[in-house]
Design a protein around this motif. Structure first.
Motif, PDB file in Angstrom:
ATOM      1  N   ALA A  65      47.021  37.090  53.808  1.00 24.26           N
ATOM      2  CA  ALA A  65      47.276  38.369  53.137  1.00 24.26           C
ATOM      3  C   ALA A  65      47.247  39.549  54.106  1.00 24.26           C
ATOM      4  O   ALA A  65      48.056  40.465  53.994  1.00 24.26           O
ATOM      5  CB  ALA A  65      46.254  38.579  52.027  1.00 24.26           C
ATOM      6  N   PHE A  66      46.317  39.520  55.050  1.00 21.51           N
ATOM      7  CA  PHE A  66      46.159  40.658  55.960  1.00 21.51           C
ATOM      8  C   PHE A  66      46.883  40.477  57.290  1.00 21.51           C
ATOM      9  O   PHE A  66      46.851  41.350  58.144  1.00 21.51           O
ATOM     10  CB  PHE A  66      44.675  40.941  56.192  1.00 21.51           C
ATOM     11  N   ARG A  67      47.511  39.313  57.470  1.00 20.88           N
ATOM     12  CA  ARG A  67      48.294  39.033  58.678  1.00 20.88           C
ATOM     13  C   ARG A  67      47.484  39.157  59.972  1.00 20.88           C
ATOM     14  O   ARG A  67      47.983  39.629  60.988  1.00 20.88           O
ATOM     15  CB  ARG A  67      49.526  39.934  58.734  1.00 20.88           C
ATOM     16  N   ILE A  68      46.214  38.768  59.875  1.00 20.77           N
ATOM     17  CA  ILE A  68      45.338  38.709  61.045  1.00 20.77           C
ATOM     18  C   ILE A  68      44.449  37.479  60.884  1.00 20.77           C
ATOM     19  O   ILE A  68      44.355  36.927  59.787  1.00 20.77           O
ATOM     20  CB  ILE A  68      44.425  39.963  61.197  1.00 20.77           C
ATOM     21  N   GLU A  69      43.778  37.078  61.939  1.00 23.28           N
ATOM     22  CA  GLU A  69      42.822  35.981  61.852  1.00 23.28           C
ATOM     23  C   GLU A  69      41.491  36.555  61.382  1.00 23.28           C
ATOM     24  O   GLU A  69      40.898  37.380  62.061  1.00 23.28           O
ATOM     25  CB  GLU A  69      42.668  35.293  63.212  1.00 23.28           C
TER      26      GLU A  69
END
Length: 101
Positions: A65-69
């Motif tokens: 959803a947040f496009r980060i790890e």
């Protein structure tokens, strides 16, 4: 007639009205926070305001959803913040029902 915004819960994947969900935001600094106003700057995602959905949140869905790890530590921190927020909401509801009109 105004169109009602619909968003999907990260946990149960149900589509609901935006105003009935809790917004979680990845701030410009990269932290994950609860956004009760729905207006904080950053990438947002939504969760149902029920303990079952909060507990079901996982690293994989948040990372997508947040496009980060997202780390497991961040997931636990966010869950705690959501629990605290829901606890505050429950107290307000109980307090309102206790008032005589």
């Amino acid at each position: 007639m105004k169109k009602v915004p619909i968003r999907m819960c990260l946990s149960c994947r149900e589509r609901k009205e935006k105003k009935s969900l809790i917004r979680v935001v990845r701030t410009l600094q990269g932290t994950l926070e609860v956004d009760p106003t729905g207006k904080k700057a950053g990438r947002g995602a939504y969760v149902c305001p029920v303990p079952e959905c909060v507990e079901r949140l996982d690293r994989k869905s948040l990372s997508f959803a947040f496009r980060i790890e997202v780390s497991e530590k961040e997931v636990l921190s966010l869950k705690e913040a959501l629990r605290t927020y829901l606890g505050g909401q429950a107290k307000e509801v109980r307090h309102d029902k206790g008032q005589s009109v």
